[in-house]
Scaffold this motif. Sequence first.
Motif, PDB file in Angstrom:
ATOM      1  N   VAL A  44       0.884  -1.175   0.000  1.00 33.89           N
ATOM      2  CA  VAL A  44       0.000   0.000   0.000  1.00 33.89           C
ATOM      3  C   VAL A  44       0.915   1.216   0.000  1.00 33.89           C
ATOM      4  CG1 VAL A  44      -1.754   1.302   1.235  1.00 33.89           C
ATOM      5  CG2 VAL A  44      -1.867  -1.192   1.195  1.00 33.89           C
ATOM      6  N   PHE A  45       0.863   1.968  -1.096  1.00 31.85           N
ATOM      7  CA  PHE A  45       1.835   3.041  -1.295  1.00 31.85           C
ATOM      8  C   PHE A  45       1.173   4.139  -2.129  1.00 31.85           C
ATOM      9  CE2 PHE A  45       4.902   4.959  -4.220  1.00 31.85           C
ATOM     10  CZ  PHE A  45       5.855   5.453  -3.350  1.00 31.85           C
ATOM     11  N   ALA A  73      -1.977   2.703   5.806  1.00 33.12           N
ATOM     12  CA  ALA A  73      -0.908   3.707   5.768  1.00 33.12           C
ATOM     13  C   ALA A  73      -1.170   4.721   6.872  1.00 33.12           C
ATOM     14  CB  ALA A  73      -0.864   4.385   4.404  1.00 33.12           C
ATOM     15  N   GLY A  74      -0.337   4.682   7.891  1.00 31.99           N
ATOM     16  CA  GLY A  74      -0.590   5.516   9.059  1.00 31.99           C
ATOM     17  C   GLY A  74      -0.348   6.989   8.823  1.00 31.99           C
ATOM     18  N   SER A  75       0.818   7.338   8.311  1.00 31.90           N
ATOM     19  CA  SER A  75       1.185   8.747   8.183  1.00 31.90           C
ATOM     20  C   SER A  75       2.151   8.910   7.019  1.00 31.90           C
ATOM     21  CB  SER A  75       1.823   9.254   9.480  1.00 31.90           C
ATOM     22  OG  SER A  75       2.995   8.509   9.770  1.00 31.90           O
ATOM     23  N   SER A 110       2.908   5.535   2.914  1.00 28.83           N
ATOM     24  CA  SER A 110       3.181   4.115   2.709  1.00 28.83           C
ATOM     25  C   SER A 110       2.825   3.323   3.960  1.00 28.83           C
ATOM     26  CB  SER A 110       4.653   3.907   2.353  1.00 28.83           C
ATOM     27  OG  SER A 110       4.944   2.543   2.198  1.00 28.83           O
ATOM     28  N   GLU A 111       2.640   2.008   3.749  1.00 26.90           N
ATOM     29  CA  GLU A 111       2.336   1.122   4.871  1.00 26.90           C
ATOM     30  C   GLU A 111       3.541   0.939   5.776  1.00 26.90           C
ATOM     31  OE1 GLU A 111       0.205  -3.255   5.546  1.00 26.90           O
ATOM     32  OE2 GLU A 111       0.810  -2.586   3.538  1.00 26.90           O
ATOM     33  N   SER A 112       4.729   0.991   5.209  1.00 25.64           N
ATOM     34  CA  SER A 112       5.959   0.864   5.996  1.00 25.64           C
ATOM     35  C   SER A 112       7.077   1.613   5.284  1.00 25.64           C
ATOM     36  CB  SER A 112       6.338  -0.616   6.170  1.00 25.64           C
ATOM     37  OG  SER A 112       6.616  -1.204   4.911  1.00 25.64           O
ATOM     38  N   LYS A 113       8.112   1.937   6.032  1.00 23.40           N
ATOM     39  CA  LYS A 113       9.258   2.623   5.445  1.00 23.40           C
ATOM     40  C   LYS A 113      10.001   1.720   4.473  1.00 23.40           C
ATOM     41  CE  LYS A 113      10.140   5.855   9.238  1.00 23.40           C
ATOM     42  NZ  LYS A 113      11.151   6.341  10.224  1.00 23.40           N
ATOM     43  N   GLU A 114       9.948   0.426   4.725  1.00 18.90           N
ATOM     44  CA  GLU A 114      10.622  -0.506   3.823  1.00 18.90           C
ATOM     45  C   GLU A 114      10.017  -0.453   2.427  1.00 18.90           C
ATOM     46  OE1 GLU A 114      11.171  -5.347   3.314  1.00 18.90           O
ATOM     47  OE2 GLU A 114      10.715  -4.496   5.288  1.00 18.90           O
ATOM     48  N   SER A 153      -1.725  -0.341  -4.623  1.00 21.10           N
ATOM     49  CA  SER A 153      -2.425  -0.963  -3.501  1.00 21.10           C
ATOM     50  C   SER A 153      -2.937  -2.341  -3.894  1.00 21.10           C
ATOM     51  CB  SER A 153      -3.598  -0.081  -3.057  1.00 21.10           C
ATOM     52  OG  SER A 153      -4.313  -0.690  -2.007  1.00 21.10           O
ATOM     53  N   ASP A 154      -2.957  -3.233  -2.897  1.00 21.92           N
ATOM     54  CA  ASP A 154      -3.559  -4.556  -3.075  1.00 21.92           C
ATOM     55  C   ASP A 154      -4.858  -4.688  -2.284  1.00 21.92           C
ATOM     56  OD1 ASP A 154      -2.237  -4.474  -0.574  1.00 21.92           O
ATOM     57  OD2 ASP A 154      -2.258  -6.669  -0.495  1.00 21.92           O
TER      58      ASP A 154
END
Length: 468
Positions: free
Chosen positions: A263-264, A286-288, A307-311, A344-345
């Motif tokens: 999710v990006f 995606a938090g923030s 994004s869902e994560s920084k990675e 996004s998925d």
Amino acid sequence: MTRPVYPLLLLVLLLLSLSYHVLADSHFEGFEAEEDDDVVEETIDPNTFKLPDLPLTQSESPPISIPTPDPKDPDPEPTKPSSPPSTTNFEFWDEDEFEGLPSHQPHIESVAATESSTPDATVQTPNPKPTTVSKKKQSYLVEIVCVSFLIMFVINYFTGKKENENLALSWAAKFATKDSIFEKNFSLLGVGEGDDSPLLLKEGQNVFKFYASGRRYCQGLLATMELKSRHDLLSRIYNMVVPCKDEISIEVYMNDDAMDHVVFALARKKMAKAMQKELRDLQRFAGSVVQPPNGRKWVAEELAVVSESKEVAGDLITEAVLEQVFGEKSFEKYGKGFISMHVSDQLPGTHKKMLLFKFALPDANNMVDMTRLVALVPYYIDLVGRYKLSSQARSKTEAARAKAAQEAYKELQSARQEALQKKKTERKKMLEEAEAKLSAEAIRKKEEKERARQMKKAMPKVKMTRGH
């Protein structure tokens, strides 16, 4: 010895006759007496009447003016002038000779009063011609304005329609013909299977669609061009006040087994905040906004990454895209038409795994300016199709998706319960309305039937057995 009175009486009669002739001459028919008549003075020889030392004076007759009748008056009333009686003043007389006369006789002046007849004021009827002419002018003005607007509307319709078609065809000629980006990356272009099939599908005067398929990691691609409503005169005027852009949205439908949990979103800062509030997948996963990592190049200051994560954010923002489009220097030159990118998925609808791109279209003569933006589409199809999360990131994403699935299931169950409850309430309401329409006899029979059923239900059950 007293003097005889007869000579004096004759003198008085003579004076009266003279004054009468003067008045009659001044009021001759067809003539008016002049206002300034000369005073007629006659001297009488006293020897004739044997009256020495007796001078006489004749009084002036006042001028009388007769008003001329108005020719417009249909029935003028004739006025008869009345001549005032003239009086003779004796300045000197002998008081011993005339007895019974007053010592002082006042001078009496009488003015003949004439009735002034004023003609009736004629009622002026308003002339309707000026009002009719002004109304005709106004109606002509309204008709001229309406006809002019219709002519402008028709001319603008055809010219605006032609402009939109030229813009869409110029985009297709640049990116969907031979040796173009989509022709090199997809095996099937257009809406048909033959070589003569059209590349674009026109759904409206300002909506054009392009379809491509035949590539790995995805089922197909659909590009939708939403142009300005140039064919509508009112919309064109509105766009002059509130400017808008010609946009193209590209949707890539990914295969289910070719896309991991991703999710990006990447967009301008204002647009990124709006997407995070409106899109459900960004709200849940995606938090923030991702902060730029230390010691690494990042996107331009005008852009924001959600994004869902920084990675995931670090893996999808590669050095290649920073140099080509999203870097600080390259974005100023090549990123003017970039609006947003969404991967996004967890999208709602039939296709859950998708890549969404949105760009602003330049003029028909400057399509080359968005070449690098269009090149992002096949690049991210391959990047997302090959991308795999680490085990740690995958465990987090799987837990988040399991939680989201439970919440979705609870929401579905609550929606079903609400639907059933609503259905029961409606059914009960219908039964109550039907009972209210029944007569008293039908209600009594229904109550007896219900009472008998309850009594039968309350009776003990008797089990009967047959003897062998």
